[in-house]
Motif scaffolding. Sequence first.
Motif, PDB file in Angstrom:
ATOM      1  N   ARG A 104     -22.669 -30.747 -61.808  1.00  0.00           N
ATOM      2  CA  ARG A 104     -23.864 -31.555 -62.044  1.00  0.00           C
ATOM      3  C   ARG A 104     -24.817 -30.911 -63.046  1.00  0.00           C
ATOM      4  O   ARG A 104     -25.573 -31.604 -63.728  1.00  0.00           O
ATOM      5  CB  ARG A 104     -24.601 -31.793 -60.721  1.00  0.00           C
ATOM      6  CG  ARG A 104     -23.823 -32.653 -59.728  1.00  0.00           C
ATOM      7  CD  ARG A 104     -24.683 -33.018 -58.538  1.00  0.00           C
ATOM      8  NE  ARG A 104     -23.900 -33.747 -57.537  1.00  0.00           N
ATOM      9  CZ  ARG A 104     -23.417 -33.200 -56.436  1.00  0.00           C
ATOM     10  NH1 ARG A 104     -23.644 -31.921 -56.175  1.00  0.00           N
ATOM     11  NH2 ARG A 104     -22.715 -33.920 -55.579  1.00  0.00           N
ATOM     12  N   SER A 131     -16.189 -29.534 -53.535  1.00  0.00           N
ATOM     13  CA  SER A 131     -16.584 -30.423 -52.450  1.00  0.00           C
ATOM     14  C   SER A 131     -17.673 -31.363 -52.970  1.00  0.00           C
ATOM     15  O   SER A 131     -18.279 -31.112 -54.018  1.00  0.00           O
ATOM     16  CB  SER A 131     -17.099 -29.611 -51.261  1.00  0.00           C
ATOM     17  OG  SER A 131     -18.250 -28.862 -51.637  1.00  0.00           O
ATOM     18  N   PRO A 132     -17.957 -32.463 -52.268  1.00  0.00           N
ATOM     19  CA  PRO A 132     -18.936 -33.430 -52.787  1.00  0.00           C
ATOM     20  C   PRO A 132     -20.296 -32.829 -53.128  1.00  0.00           C
ATOM     21  O   PRO A 132     -20.926 -33.238 -54.103  1.00  0.00           O
ATOM     22  CB  PRO A 132     -19.043 -34.457 -51.654  1.00  0.00           C
ATOM     23  CG  PRO A 132     -17.694 -34.432 -51.017  1.00  0.00           C
ATOM     24  CD  PRO A 132     -17.283 -32.986 -51.053  1.00  0.00           C
ATOM     25  N   ASP A 133     -20.768 -31.852 -52.345  1.00  0.00           N
ATOM     26  CA  ASP A 133     -22.071 -31.248 -52.626  1.00  0.00           C
ATOM     27  C   ASP A 133     -21.973 -29.994 -53.501  1.00  0.00           C
ATOM     28  O   ASP A 133     -22.972 -29.300 -53.723  1.00  0.00           O
ATOM     29  CB  ASP A 133     -22.816 -30.915 -51.327  1.00  0.00           C
ATOM     30  CG  ASP A 133     -22.088 -29.876 -50.469  1.00  0.00           C
ATOM     31  OD1 ASP A 133     -21.002 -29.397 -50.872  1.00  0.00           O
ATOM     32  OD2 ASP A 133     -22.603 -29.563 -49.384  1.00  0.00           O
ATOM     33  N   GLU A 134     -20.790 -29.699 -54.004  1.00  0.00           N
ATOM     34  CA  GLU A 134     -20.522 -28.557 -54.876  1.00  0.00           C
ATOM     35  C   GLU A 134     -20.816 -27.205 -54.216  1.00  0.00           C
ATOM     36  O   GLU A 134     -21.019 -26.208 -54.894  1.00  0.00           O
ATOM     37  CB  GLU A 134     -21.293 -28.686 -56.201  1.00  0.00           C
ATOM     38  CG  GLU A 134     -20.874 -29.915 -57.007  1.00  0.00           C
ATOM     39  CD  GLU A 134     -21.527 -30.013 -58.371  1.00  0.00           C
ATOM     40  OE1 GLU A 134     -22.428 -29.192 -58.659  1.00  0.00           O
ATOM     41  OE2 GLU A 134     -21.139 -30.902 -59.151  1.00  0.00           O
ATOM     42  N   SER A 135     -20.768 -27.166 -52.887  1.00  0.00           N
ATOM     43  CA  SER A 135     -20.979 -25.903 -52.184  1.00  0.00           C
ATOM     44  C   SER A 135     -19.681 -25.135 -51.959  1.00  0.00           C
ATOM     45  O   SER A 135     -19.719 -23.941 -51.642  1.00  0.00           O
ATOM     46  CB  SER A 135     -21.656 -26.151 -50.834  1.00  0.00           C
ATOM     47  OG  SER A 135     -20.794 -26.881 -49.962  1.00  0.00           O
ATOM     48  N   GLU A 177     -14.988 -39.268 -51.644  1.00  0.00           N
ATOM     49  CA  GLU A 177     -16.394 -39.360 -51.267  1.00  0.00           C
ATOM     50  C   GLU A 177     -16.662 -38.914 -49.831  1.00  0.00           C
ATOM     51  O   GLU A 177     -17.810 -38.662 -49.461  1.00  0.00           O
ATOM     52  CB  GLU A 177     -16.881 -40.794 -51.460  1.00  0.00           C
ATOM     53  CG  GLU A 177     -16.074 -41.820 -50.680  1.00  0.00           C
ATOM     54  CD  GLU A 177     -16.355 -43.238 -51.149  1.00  0.00           C
ATOM     55  OE1 GLU A 177     -17.469 -43.483 -51.683  1.00  0.00           O
ATOM     56  OE2 GLU A 177     -15.484 -44.107 -50.977  1.00  0.00           O
ATOM     57  N   HIS A 229     -16.825 -37.274 -57.362  1.00  0.00           N
ATOM     58  CA  HIS A 229     -17.500 -36.895 -58.602  1.00  0.00           C
ATOM     59  C   HIS A 229     -17.212 -37.865 -59.742  1.00  0.00           C
ATOM     60  O   HIS A 229     -17.522 -37.552 -60.899  1.00  0.00           O
ATOM     61  CB  HIS A 229     -17.050 -35.490 -59.016  1.00  0.00           C
ATOM     62  CG  HIS A 229     -17.184 -34.472 -57.941  1.00  0.00           C
ATOM     63  ND1 HIS A 229     -18.401 -33.994 -57.521  1.00  0.00           N
ATOM     64  CD2 HIS A 229     -16.258 -33.849 -57.170  1.00  0.00           C
ATOM     65  CE1 HIS A 229     -18.228 -33.117 -56.543  1.00  0.00           C
ATOM     66  NE2 HIS A 229     -16.934 -33.011 -56.323  1.00  0.00           N
TER      67      HIS A 229
END
Length: 295
Positions: free
Chosen positions: A124, A181-185, A229, A292
């Motif tokens: 992002r 992962s979806p939250d980029e963690s 998602e 993403h």
Amino acid sequence: MNDVVTAGLIEAGLIAAEASLDHLSDQSTWAEGPCWIPESQRLRWSDIIGNRVMEWSWETGETVVQLAGAEHANGRILDRNGDVVQCSHGRRRVERVRGDEITSIVSDWQGVRLNSPNDLVVTRDGAVWFTDPDYGLTSPGEGHPGDLEYDDHWVFRIDEATGDYRPVILDADRPNGLVFSPDESILYIADSGTADIRAYDVVNGHRCKDSRIFAKIESGVPDGMRVDEHGNLWSTHRHGVIVFAPDATEIGRIAIPEVTANLCWGGPTGQTLFFTATTGLYRLETLTRDAHLRR
């Protein structure tokens, strides 16, 4: 019972029971690097050994050669501006494609050449993360023979805006596909040297810690990967795709009749899953999307 999709994927609401696998093209030698291009409504992919970039049109169903003499391009993705960013085995670099112009983003590390960048993602914040195994140097027809000039296979991150460029993973054997992962963690790496999918915690957006085995592939090796998602990880392997829940529980499998290299979501709704597999391009309608996907 669907003979392409196992029951777990249907029961999880990820694929409809009546979904079928469509064979779209058979014009490749080793198909890789699929990427949906929203502007043209085309699926672009690499024929690495054929040294071409191919495209399939959603509107016409036609397959064309988008670029010949492509220097053994491999993985690609769209950046935040909608430009294609791709890996080049032959040029040993990560590059940006804007219209007919191809420019280098990075080709070396501290004065020595990269190996053969393989796959990549854009986060992002606009940074490019890419894997750098040696397949373009060692696999016949996938690049040009050469030396490992920094003597290893790493994962790198480059932020063009700030100039920050560094290796972020040094403990993988041959890092191949990668996805967040979806939250980029969490960053997942397909290690085709060990057949493991590894997971790493991402700290402050640019450091990776707590290396661990997320899953082990028993048929062939993991290659291209995507995360939906819901946070489920979809990984290719020799016979198709295996889908894992975020806790690494296997949800189900998709059978594809050729050795499967990579996958991506696309199509007008974003729910069409495309697969590159040896000579072929395939698609399967799903009930989910890429976490993403930029459309």
